[in-house]
Design a protein around this motif. Structure first.
Motif, PDB file in Angstrom:
ATOM      1  N   ALA A  48       0.827  -1.203   0.000  1.00  0.00           N
ATOM      2  CA  ALA A  48       0.000   0.000   0.000  1.00  0.00           C
ATOM      3  C   ALA A  48       0.866   1.260   0.000  1.00  0.00           C
ATOM      4  CB  ALA A  48      -0.929  -0.005   1.210  1.00  0.00           C
ATOM      5  N   CYS A  49       1.972   1.214   0.725  1.00  0.00           N
ATOM      6  CA  CYS A  49       2.880   2.372   0.753  1.00  0.00           C
ATOM      7  C   CYS A  49       3.504   2.613  -0.618  1.00  0.00           C
ATOM      8  CB  CYS A  49       3.975   2.162   1.799  1.00  0.00           C
ATOM      9  SG  CYS A  49       3.423   2.366   3.507  1.00  0.00           S
ATOM     10  N   TYR A  50       3.837   1.531  -1.333  1.00  0.00           N
ATOM     11  CA  TYR A  50       4.396   1.695  -2.679  1.00  0.00           C
ATOM     12  C   TYR A  50       3.407   2.400  -3.590  1.00  0.00           C
ATOM     13  CZ  TYR A  50       6.546   0.635  -7.156  1.00  0.00           C
ATOM     14  OH  TYR A  50       7.113   0.764  -8.397  1.00  0.00           O
ATOM     15  N   MET A  51       2.130   2.047  -3.472  1.00  0.00           N
ATOM     16  CA  MET A  51       1.103   2.720  -4.269  1.00  0.00           C
ATOM     17  C   MET A  51       0.977   4.182  -3.864  1.00  0.00           C
ATOM     18  SD  MET A  51      -1.782  -0.289  -4.216  1.00  0.00           S
ATOM     19  CE  MET A  51      -1.388  -1.934  -4.785  1.00  0.00           C
ATOM     20  N   GLU A  52       1.129   4.464  -2.562  1.00  0.00           N
ATOM     21  CA  GLU A  52       1.059   5.848  -2.084  1.00  0.00           C
ATOM     22  C   GLU A  52       2.233   6.677  -2.581  1.00  0.00           C
ATOM     23  OE1 GLU A  52      -0.817   7.858  -0.402  1.00  0.00           O
ATOM     24  OE2 GLU A  52      -2.436   6.599   0.350  1.00  0.00           O
ATOM     25  N   LEU A  53       3.356   6.040  -2.874  1.00  0.00           N
ATOM     26  CA  LEU A  53       4.537   6.775  -3.327  1.00  0.00           C
ATOM     27  C   LEU A  53       4.355   7.366  -4.717  1.00  0.00           C
ATOM     28  CD1 LEU A  53       7.490   4.497  -2.132  1.00  0.00           C
ATOM     29  CD2 LEU A  53       6.631   6.585  -1.074  1.00  0.00           C
ATOM     30  N   GLY A  54       3.389   6.866  -5.469  1.00  0.00           N
ATOM     31  CA  GLY A  54       3.179   7.382  -6.814  1.00  0.00           C
ATOM     32  C   GLY A  54       4.198   6.884  -7.810  1.00  0.00           C
ATOM     33  N   LYS A  55       4.655   5.646  -7.638  1.00  0.00           N
ATOM     34  CA  LYS A  55       5.618   5.054  -8.557  1.00  0.00           C
ATOM     35  C   LYS A  55       4.888   4.202  -9.593  1.00  0.00           C
ATOM     36  CE  LYS A  55       9.251   6.438  -6.136  1.00  0.00           C
ATOM     37  NZ  LYS A  55      10.255   7.389  -6.682  1.00  0.00           N
ATOM     38  N   LEU A  56       5.552   3.957 -10.711  1.00  0.00           N
ATOM     39  CA  LEU A  56       5.006   3.048 -11.701  1.00  0.00           C
ATOM     40  C   LEU A  56       4.802   1.670 -11.078  1.00  0.00           C
ATOM     41  CD1 LEU A  56       7.052   3.914 -14.911  1.00  0.00           C
ATOM     42  CD2 LEU A  56       4.610   4.189 -14.609  1.00  0.00           C
ATOM     43  N   PRO A  57       3.750   0.953 -11.445  1.00  0.00           N
ATOM     44  CA  PRO A  57       2.808   1.213 -12.536  1.00  0.00           C
ATOM     45  C   PRO A  57       1.629   2.098 -12.160  1.00  0.00           C
ATOM     46  CG  PRO A  57       2.329  -0.910 -11.570  1.00  0.00           C
ATOM     47  CD  PRO A  57       3.539  -0.371 -10.838  1.00  0.00           C
ATOM     48  N   TYR A  58       1.676   2.732 -10.995  1.00  0.00           N
ATOM     49  CA  TYR A  58       0.518   3.486 -10.512  1.00  0.00           C
ATOM     50  C   TYR A  58       0.617   4.979 -10.769  1.00  0.00           C
ATOM     51  CZ  TYR A  58       0.374  -0.948  -8.133  1.00  0.00           C
ATOM     52  OH  TYR A  58       0.387  -2.286  -7.883  1.00  0.00           O
ATOM     53  N   ASP A  59       1.755   5.470 -11.170  1.00  0.00           N
ATOM     54  CA  ASP A  59       1.892   6.897 -11.421  1.00  0.00           C
ATOM     55  C   ASP A  59       3.200   7.142 -12.154  1.00  0.00           C
ATOM     56  OD1 ASP A  59       1.016   9.714  -9.327  1.00  0.00           O
ATOM     57  OD2 ASP A  59       1.437   9.595 -11.445  1.00  0.00           O
ATOM     58  N   LEU A  60       3.346   8.357 -12.651  1.00  0.00           N
ATOM     59  CA  LEU A  60       4.597   8.798 -13.252  1.00  0.00           C
ATOM     60  C   LEU A  60       4.714  10.278 -12.951  1.00  0.00           C
ATOM     61  CD1 LEU A  60       7.092   8.151 -14.884  1.00  0.00           C
ATOM     62  CD2 LEU A  60       5.815   8.582 -16.965  1.00  0.00           C
ATOM     63  N   ALA A  61       5.358  10.605 -11.868  1.00  0.00           N
ATOM     64  CA  ALA A  61       5.308  11.958 -11.322  1.00  0.00           C
ATOM     65  C   ALA A  61       5.970  13.005 -12.201  1.00  0.00           C
ATOM     66  CB  ALA A  61       5.970  11.971  -9.939  1.00  0.00           C
ATOM     67  N   GLU A  62       6.850  12.590 -13.122  1.00  0.00           N
ATOM     68  CA  GLU A  62       7.541  13.584 -13.943  1.00  0.00           C
ATOM     69  C   GLU A  62       6.708  14.064 -15.131  1.00  0.00           C
ATOM     70  OE1 GLU A  62      11.566  12.864 -15.186  1.00  0.00           O
ATOM     71  OE2 GLU A  62      11.830  11.441 -13.564  1.00  0.00           O
ATOM     72  N   ALA A  63       5.729  13.280 -15.549  1.00  0.00           N
ATOM     73  CA  ALA A  63       5.067  13.542 -16.830  1.00  0.00           C
ATOM     74  C   ALA A  63       3.941  14.551 -16.669  1.00  0.00           C
ATOM     75  CB  ALA A  63       4.536  12.236 -17.423  1.00  0.00           C
ATOM     76  N   GLU A  64       4.261  15.843 -16.804  1.00  0.00           N
ATOM     77  CA  GLU A  64       3.249  16.884 -16.662  1.00  0.00           C
ATOM     78  C   GLU A  64       2.166  16.793 -17.731  1.00  0.00           C
ATOM     79  OE1 GLU A  64       6.400  17.366 -16.271  1.00  0.00           O
ATOM     80  OE2 GLU A  64       6.634  18.258 -14.298  1.00  0.00           O
ATOM     81  N   GLN A  65       2.487  16.170 -18.862  1.00  0.00           N
ATOM     82  CA  GLN A  65       1.499  16.085 -19.923  1.00  0.00           C
ATOM     83  C   GLN A  65       0.536  14.922 -19.701  1.00  0.00           C
ATOM     84  OE1 GLN A  65       4.604  15.219 -20.147  1.00  0.00           O
ATOM     85  NE2 GLN A  65       4.907  13.367 -21.343  1.00  0.00           N
ATOM     86  N   GLU A  66       0.759  14.117 -18.681  1.00  0.00           N
ATOM     87  CA  GLU A  66      -0.093  12.967 -18.429  1.00  0.00           C
ATOM     88  C   GLU A  66      -1.140  13.296 -17.368  1.00  0.00           C
ATOM     89  OE1 GLU A  66       0.004  10.318 -20.105  1.00  0.00           O
ATOM     90  OE2 GLU A  66       1.935  10.403 -21.123  1.00  0.00           O
ATOM     91  N   LEU A  67      -2.130  12.439 -17.231  1.00  0.00           N
ATOM     92  CA  LEU A  67      -3.193  12.656 -16.261  1.00  0.00           C
ATOM     93  C   LEU A  67      -2.667  12.671 -14.834  1.00  0.00           C
ATOM     94  CD1 LEU A  67      -6.062  10.408 -17.627  1.00  0.00           C
ATOM     95  CD2 LEU A  67      -5.826  12.873 -17.824  1.00  0.00           C
ATOM     96  N   GLN A  68      -1.549  11.989 -14.584  1.00  0.00           N
ATOM     97  CA  GLN A  68      -1.028  11.918 -13.234  1.00  0.00           C
ATOM     98  C   GLN A  68      -0.666  13.282 -12.679  1.00  0.00           C
ATOM     99  OE1 GLN A  68      -0.499   9.826 -15.556  1.00  0.00           O
ATOM    100  NE2 GLN A  68      -0.845   7.785 -14.741  1.00  0.00           N
ATOM    101  N   GLU A  69      -0.229  14.186 -13.523  1.00  0.00           N
ATOM    102  CA  GLU A  69       0.121  15.530 -13.072  1.00  0.00           C
ATOM    103  C   GLU A  69      -0.998  16.517 -13.350  1.00  0.00           C
ATOM    104  OE1 GLU A  69       2.914  17.209 -11.636  1.00  0.00           O
ATOM    105  OE2 GLU A  69       3.376  15.202 -10.931  1.00  0.00           O
ATOM    106  N   GLY A  70      -2.165  16.014 -13.715  1.00  0.00           N
ATOM    107  CA  GLY A  70      -3.289  16.898 -13.999  1.00  0.00           C
ATOM    108  C   GLY A  70      -3.613  17.883 -12.896  1.00  0.00           C
ATOM    109  N   PRO A  71      -3.651  17.465 -11.621  1.00  0.00           N
ATOM    110  CA  PRO A  71      -3.998  18.399 -10.555  1.00  0.00           C
ATOM    111  C   PRO A  71      -3.063  19.597 -10.441  1.00  0.00           C
ATOM    112  CG  PRO A  71      -4.189  16.145  -9.778  1.00  0.00           C
ATOM    113  CD  PRO A  71      -3.573  16.080 -11.141  1.00  0.00           C
ATOM    114  N   LEU A  72      -1.841  19.483 -10.953  1.00  0.00           N
ATOM    115  CA  LEU A  72      -0.873  20.578 -10.843  1.00  0.00           C
ATOM    116  C   LEU A  72      -0.752  21.379 -12.136  1.00  0.00           C
ATOM    117  CD1 LEU A  72       2.044  18.815  -8.910  1.00  0.00           C
ATOM    118  CD2 LEU A  72       0.144  20.155  -7.995  1.00  0.00           C
TER     119      LEU A  72
END
Length: 308
Positions: free
Chosen positions: A185-209
């Motif tokens: 669960a902590c790994y999922m909270e970290l926002g790491k692949l396959p659940y996120d890609l924090a660098e990709a501003e053009q992706e939905l993962q960075e949508g809130p910012l």
């Protein structure tokens, strides 16, 4: 003395946050056989953002403005309560797992609400995804913590770590399975692949910012990195507490600091390797994996009730 340790932990968190995200980017580049950015690149980016103008959309309200400082403040508060250098919580009232769960949920709620408040449909979709992650991950997180609470007989993070470290906690198999579920669960909270890609501003993962800029964006990025360190420290304090300082002597505190840094470095290194070996999963399919983690936590609860 305890308050001084709490302040040191908060300052240490602020200093390490951009280094953790920068190290992840550097390691990803090396694994992809690219030169990549410097480990200090995120420090440079944040410094530049603080010098730029803070621009907001005309549709946004006070929610969009207060989210970054609120997120940053909550992370500092958590850093002062979660045991990092010591085995016990520097500020006992802030080390209660129930309070920590609520404090972790507060910035997530405002993070998603601010995305919707920006008036950008793209950002709003990213905010919805963030809430979906929370709904899927938090049940496993809370159930694993509940097992640890039952096994140790306390809701204080330091007390839970002390019970597990001294092997006095009941149901060793249940605690072990709870640790596995909590780690997933902590790994999922970290926002790491396959659940996120924090660098990709053009992706939905960075949508809130996507509608943030300047100092607000810098605070938000800092807070996201700080959250990663706190989540890892939370796991370490409960399920891997060995090596932390058990008294207030300078030698013990120095050893505790070194051990904590080593644990965090190893865990983040392992997470970086894992995220570079997997592909991104569509967020609509995340439930298939998160429910497996809930199942592990449920088995841990059963073993805990049986005393195994």
């Amino acid at each position: 003395m305890e308050f001084g340790i709490a302040v040191v932990q908060a300052l240490l968190l602020v200093a390490l946050a951009p280094l953790v995200s920068g190290s992840a980017r550097w390691m990803r580049a090396k694994m992809h056989t690219r030169r990549g950015p410097s480990i200090l690149q995120d420090c440079y980016d944040i410094a530049k953002l603080f010098k730029r103008q803070d621009v907001r959309t005309a549709e946004s309200s006070f929610v969009h403005r207060i989210m970054p400082p609120l997120f940053f403040g909550v992370m500092l508060l958590l850093a002062m309560g979660v045991p990092m250098i010591t085995r016990f919580s520097p500020i006992s009232v802030l080390g209660d797992v129930i309070l920590i769960i609520y404090l972790m949920a507060l910035p997530r709620f405002f993070f998603s609400l601010a995305a919707v408040d920006s008036g950008d449909a793209y950002a709003g979709l990213g905010g919805v995804r963030e809430l979906l992650i929370g709904v899927l991950v938090e049940p496993a997180l809370m159930l694993a913590l509940f097992v640890a609470v039952l096994a140790t007989g306390t809701t204080n993070v330091g007390g839970m770590g002390e019970g597990i470290a001294s092997l006095s906690a009941g149901s060793p198999v249940g605690v072990m399975l709870a640790g596995v579920a909590f780690a997933c669960a902590c790994y999922m909270e970290l926002g790491k692949l396959p659940y996120d890609l924090a660098e990709a501003e053009q992706e939905l993962q960075e949508g809130p910012l996507s509608e943030y800029s300047g100092p607000s964006l810098a605070l938000a990025k800092m807070s996201l990195s700080m959250k990663q360190i706190i989540v890892v420290s939370w796991f370490v304090a409960i399920f891997v507490p060995w090596g932390s300082a058990t008294d207030m002597s300078l030698a013990s505190l120095a050893i505790g600091l070194g051990v904590w840094l080593a644990k965090v470095a190893v865990i983040f290194g392992a997470c970086s390797v894992i995220e570079n070996l997997v592909a991104r999963v569509r967020y609509k399919l995340l439930g298939r994996q998160t429910w497996a983690v809930v199942g592990i936590a449920a088995f841990a609860f059963v073993f805990c009730v049986l005393g195994i």
